[in-house]
Structures are given as C-alpha cells and as structure tokens.
Enzyme design. Structure first.
Site, PDB file in Angstrom:
ATOM      1  CB  SER A 479      38.671  -4.586  -0.879  1.00 25.30           C
ATOM      2  OG  SER A 479      37.366  -4.217  -1.245  1.00 25.30           O
ATOM      3  CG  ASP A 490      34.675 -20.008   2.242  1.00 23.06           C
ATOM      4  OD1 ASP A 490      35.398 -20.354   3.195  1.00 23.06           O
ATOM      5  OD2 ASP A 490      34.064 -18.923   2.208  1.00 23.06           O
ATOM      6  CE  LYS A 504      37.163  -0.413   3.268  1.00 23.24           C
ATOM      7  NZ  LYS A 504      35.983  -0.738   2.449  1.00 23.24           N
TER       8      LYS A 504
END
Length: 712
Positions: A479, A490, A504
């Site tokens: 999560s 990224d 998740k």
C-alpha cells in the site's frame, strides 16, 4: 518466522422488496434433530438487495449479476464452506444444481433461499463427520493400521468431492490416522491423543449446533462480494460495532491482522511494535487452531469459529498472556502445530516510530558512512494533530528530524530507507514522505470507478535529503510503502532493492446498510509513470530472494484480485538514469552474495521451504513418517547451527536443545532474531557505496543553495 518447530499438533432510491419464496423448504427439510436449520430474515433480504446495487453501480470493477457470475458465487461459497472437500459428497453437489440455476436472479432480488439451503446442508454434514470421527476415537486407536503404505493428500482444494458417504468414511479414517500420527510424533501417548482429538471434534460439533442465521448470511454475502475482488466484504451488525475489526481487523490484544481462511483463522500480518511482532514467533499465513487463557488448563479449539469470536478470545486484559496453537505457514501438514505464548499489550506509537542508525563500510581503503532509516509503518497521531499539538508525531516529521541528524551531525554519504514488512498506513504520509526527497511534483494517481483521476502532489520545493538513496522492500511491503517506493523509482531518486512487493493498490470505503456494512473497493492507485501498484506491486531494480511464499502471500495470490493496468503518466522529473550502471551494480551484488555465508544460509532456508511446499502427500505409515520427520528436524538443526556458526556461537547438540533455546528466547520476549535483516541492510549499504564509486553525481540532485530542510 523461524523454520524450526516440532511436529504438533450511493445512497439508494426506492427499495423494492420481493417475497422470500421457498425459505426453509426443499433441502432444509432433510435436516433432523442434531442441527436446527437457520432461515433468513427480512432485514437480511433487504441488505442483499442493497449490496447487489452497490456492487453493480459503485464498485471499481464493472460486472453484471448474471448466470456466469452466479456460477462463481456458487463455487466460492462451497469453497468457503468446504474448501478441503471433506464434508460434502458428489451426491450433495448434484442436489445443489437447481439452487445454482436460480442463484443469479435470487441475488438480484434478495431471495436468500439458495444460500441458506446450501449452508444448512453443509452444517448437517459437518455434524455427521464429527460424529463419525468421535465414533472412531471411542473404539480406540488399536483399530488403526499404521503399517500400511497409505498416504493422504495434504491439500484437497483442487480435488473432486468424494462420490458418496462410504468413500468419505475412508477419507476420514485417513484423516484421523494422520492426526494421531502428528500427535505421536510430538511424543503424546495414546490416551492423551484421544483426549485432545475428542475435545477438538466435540468443539467443532458444538459450534455447528450454535450456528445462527447471521452466520449463513455473512458467509453467503462474502462469497457474493468476493466475486468482485477480495477486499470487498460484508460485515454483520456485530462486526460493524467494532471499528478495529470492521476496518482493519487489528487486534488490540496482540497486534495481529487476521482473516478467515476456510475453517481456520489466518494471520495476515503483524502490527509493527505490537506484542506478537516483539515476541517473534507468530508469522504471516500461520493458522490458529486453539486459544488458551493463562488461567485455563484447557485450550479452546477454534477451528470452524467465526472470526469475531476468535478475536474475542484472543483479546484480554493488558499484561495477561494468551497461548495460540498455530499451524505454521511452512508446516508439512495441518497436524504440525506449535504453541506460542504472547503477553497482551497495547501497540505503542513510539515502537512504530521511524528510527535511524549509521553503518560504516570500508571499501578499497575508503570509508563510507551509510545512514539507515527504518520505517515500520506510515503513522500519524491524528488526535494530537486535531488538538493543535505542534509536536504531534508522524512518519514524515520523524523522518525529517532523523535526516537532519544524519546529514548535519553524522555526515553520512548515502541513505538506505528500510520499508520491509511495512504494510502501509496513512496515505497523506506516503505523499509527504516522497516530498522530502524530491523538489516538487506528483507522487501518486488515484483513479475512481467513473475513471476520474486525482493526482496527489508535493507542493513544497524544499528537499530534506538530496543525496543518493536505496529503498529496501519485501513481499510484506504494501500500500503506502509501494506508493513511496514506486515514486522514488519513477523519479530516479534511488534504487529499489529486495523482493517484489505485496501489490495492494486498491482503496476501499465502508458504507452503511440497513443491516451491517459493506466495505467496497472504489478506486486504484497508479504511479506517476502510469502503471498501477495493484497486483504487480513494485519490482526491485536489484532483487534479493525472500523466505516468503509468494503463492500464498501477496495480491497476486488472492482469488479475483483486480488486475494490473496502466493509465497515462503525469509529467515528473527524472533525476538520474541508472541504466548505464545497473548491470554493473547487479554484477557486484551477485559477486558479494556468492561469497556471503549469510546469503548461502538464506538460500538454504528458501530451498528447504520450497521443497516443503512441493510436498503434496504424507505417509500414514508410522515408521516412514517418523523417518521423514527426523529428516526435517535434521535439516532445520543444520540450518540453525550454520547460523550460530556465522555468529560465532556454539552449535546446538540436538533438535530438542534448539527448541528449548527458542522457547526460552520467546519467554524472555527476545523473539527470534531475523539475521536476514542485518545482512540485507549491510548489502543495501554496499550497493550505495557501489553507486558512489561508479558515479559521484548521484550525491546531489539539486544545487547546494536550494537544498533546505522541509519547513515545519
């Protein structure tokens, strides 16, 4: 968890209500005496209609309630009620076919007859099986043949149901023999074995006789909601009264997140800083068999119990001790259990707090100071925040202070952020934490069921740490952890090291019904690069294997988990391109691990556990079974002594000595130290040093005069 153990055992408009045709007839009429058939209520029927509408119109997954979906509900319902195919026969399944044919229409209109008919039949069959098992035990253990070449299949979830009762009797004869062997291998005498097993089966039988209408409705509705995704669930009114159980299933008493798993209650994860995590023996995917209070002589068997009832047993006064008998996640079969004593306590916020240390590495005559920040969870003291306390605790505030110390006082060369076993937490904290390491920009995208996309961003241009960094993750990183790790990856702010994360990437909301509540998946997380964290998680740049069984733990191990997909990326900075050095970094990492005794030991454990998971059958021949158990114990002892050798400690003389030591450590609340952690942190430091050796430009992402600590 160590591997050493002994074999033991929309708001809605006008509501149209349709009559409940056929309730309490048909199959239920076959049930006599021992079990009183349960019947649905008007409130449950109305709730069924509300649930159907919510699922069709507000869930992230768009699907209709048709015959195809009803087939899935039917299969999932039977899996929930008899997942191991040990109570029903093919004759029962044939009887259910007319109910299956009318299930789609019934689910849309609140006619609960199909679900209740099936539920009642299964409960009667369970009673019959318990009576059969108890009858065998009454006849004594001498009747059983433990010298044959019989074997028993450990996992029957993919098999067919037995054709008839005679075949089921033969199966249960094997099941009883298997349970007896498991107890004998633990050193129990036959009288004790009969007492333990009798108590177990009587307890299961008693639970069935106490089943209520709400049990059937909750089981049926969860089979229904689960066909959308595994995180969409119905909560009965009783469960809805309790926020901890209803929302997170986090137990105040021991600090563990639990869920139902067929007849068992299964550990999903441990709450960082909680009693179970500190004690060290309970682990993810362990299944609870019994619960014993410290003032009781006899444990309470909880196989077949409702989750809320197991929770009530495990909870208790702070400072008291509860003993859980569990089937460890890596057990060879369900007769292999261990007992774990856990002292109940509250989860202390300070024990969940981020912490730091500095490790020193010497490489080719040059010293590197690597700062390590461990973040167990994404937390925030909401109450203190709302009260205006300027010193309220939160992950981002704590990490900022740690970074200031590491940078200004300890002059570290690089940073390792440890998110292993971090199951997530406050979303805004993940967003803010990313902001400590980037100039400014988006951190995560949230797409709703109507395809609207919300972008969360860091608006603060200041940076608390501009230097190189490594983020450590594993399968239990989930999560909010995945949002942070994905953003760092990224942006090219650092390398992600470890194993594939949990995956998740969905968001749930809890909606009230006329009867209970519905937790429903309404949106998904996406990285700034456009890829979802759902199902796939974050793939590390450099992989380190883990003991965790990814076939049982992780989003991609869950039935009907929402798939990975991709949306458009949002503009974001790319601070550094690692493509020119990643191969070299991987080669250096591989070379170190080839020479690392800790890694070789970890690989031995992984190989051993993988072999265990491949075991599908066990012998019911006592001599063969004992030989097999001795082989397992020898392997476990060898691995434990290899670990002690690395630490410069004397080896255990026997498996029993090893067990005694581990129980002593647990009793003293030391837990079982996970040596994997220390050497992987060090490896994170070595990868950081490799990065600095290969390209010093990574030491800063911004001109020095723009780097300031985040404003308070």
């Amino acid at each position: 968890m160590p591997i050493a153990f002994r074999a033991r055992s929309i708001a809605l408009g006008l509501l149209v209500f349709l009559p409940l045709a056929g309730i309490g007839t048909s199959l239920s009429a076959n049930i006599e005496g021992a079990y009183t058939a349960v019947t649905p209520t008007i409130e449950q029927a109305r709730a069924n209609i509300l649930i159907s509408r919510q699922l069709q119109f507000t869930h992230f997954r768009d699907q209709a309630i048709n015959d195809e979906l009803a087939d899935e509900v039917f299969d999932d319902y039977l899996d929930y009620l008899d997942g191991q195919r040990v109570y029903l026969t093919q004759e029962d399944i044939r009887d259910f076919q007319p109910l299956k044919a009318e299930m789609a229409a019934a689910l849309r209109t609140g006619q609960l007859q199909p679900g209740f008919e099936i539920y009642n039949r299964v409960q009667q069959r369970i009673i019959e099986r318990m009576d059969y098992a108890l009858g065998l035990l009454d006849d004594g253990l001498d009747q059983f043949d433990f010298s044959s070449d019989d074997e028993i299949l450990l996992d029957r979830s993919e098999t067919e149901w037995e054709p008839d009762q005679e075949a089921l009797d033969k199966l249960w004869n094997k099941r009883i023999r298997n349970a007896v062997l498991g107890q004998r291998l633990n050193g129990s005498g036959d009288d004790e074995i009969i007492e333990v097993l009798t108590r177990r089966y009587e307890s299961q039988r008693k639970r069935v006789s106490q089943m209520r209408s709400e049990d059937a409705f909750q089981a049926y509705m969860n089979a229904f909601t689960g066909t959308w995704d595994p995180h969409t669930n119905y909560f009965s009114p009783r469960n809805s009264e309790n926020f901890n159980i209803n929302m997170s299933l986090s137990l105040e008493g021991i600090g563990a997140v639990l869920q139902s798993d067929n007849e068992y209650t299964k550990v999903v994860r441990l709450v960082p800083g909680g009693p179970a995590a500190r004690q060290g023996q309970l682990g993810p995917a362990d299944r609870i068999v019994s619960v014993k209070q410290e003032d009781d002589d006899t444990p309470t068997n909880v196989i077949g119990w409702r989750l809320d009832e197991v929770v009530d047993l495990i909870r208790g006064p702070r400072g008291s001790t509860v003993t859980l008998e569990v089937v460890p996640a890596n057990a060879s079969d369900e007769t292999v259990t261990r007992s774990i004593d856990i002292k109940r306590d509250k989860v202390k916020l300070e024990e969940q707090s981020a912490s730091s240390e500095v490790i020193e590495l010497e490489r080719n005559g040059e010293k590197y100071l690597i700062g390590v920040i461990d973040i167990p969870t994404f937390y925030a003291d909401f109450q203190a925040m709302q009260q205006g306390d300027p010193n309220y605790k939160s992950t981002t505030r704590d990490v900022r202070r740690l970074l200031e110390k590491l940078r200004n006082e300890q002059n570290v060369d690089g940073l390792v952020v440890d998110l292993r076993n971090n199951g997530g937490g406050a979303l805004h904290e993940a967003n803010d934490l990313v902001g400590l390491f980037i100039d400014q920009g988006p951190t995560v995208q949230i797409r709703s069921s109507d395809n609207q996309v919300q972008v969360l961003s860091d608006q603060d241009p200041s940076v608390a740490w501009d230097g190189p960094m490594v983020v450590l993750v594993n399968r239990m990183s989930a999560s909010a952890s995945e949002i942070f790790a994905g953003a760092i990856q990224d942006y090219g702010r650092g390398l992600v090291v470890g194993s594939q994360t949990f995956g998740k990437g969905t968001v749930q909301a809890v909606r009230s019904l006329n009867h209970g509540q519905l937790k429903i998946t309404q949106s998904k997380f996406y990285r700034v690069s456009g890829g979802s964290t759902q199902h796939r998680g974050v793939i590390p740049d450099i992989e380190i294997p883990s003991r965790v069984d990814t076939t049982r733990i992780g989003e991609d191990a869950l039935e009907r988990a929402l798939p990975w997909d991709q949306i458009e990326a949002v503009p974001h900075t790319r601070y550094f391109d690692f493509s020119g050095m990643i191969d070299e970094l991987r080669d250096r990492h591989a070379s170190r691990f080839d020479e690392s005794p800790e890694f070789r030991l970890l690989q031995q454990e992984i190989d051993f556990l993988r072999e265990q998971r491949k075991t599908t059958m066990v012998s019911l021949n006592e001599d063969q079974r004992r030989d097999y158990q001795q082989q397992l114990e020898h392997r476990q002892l060898t691995i434990a002594n290899a670990r002690r050798e690395i630490k410069g400690e004397e080896p255990f003389e026997s498996f029993e000595a090893m067990e005694e030591y581990e129980e002593q450590q647990a009793a003293e609340a030391h837990g079982n130290e996970d040596d994997e952690l220390d050497f992987i942190v060090r490896e994170g430091g070595h990868i950081m040093a490799d990065m600095l050796e290969l390209d010093r430009r990574m030491a800063s992402i911004l001109p020095v005069d723009t780097v300031t600590a985040k404003a308070e």
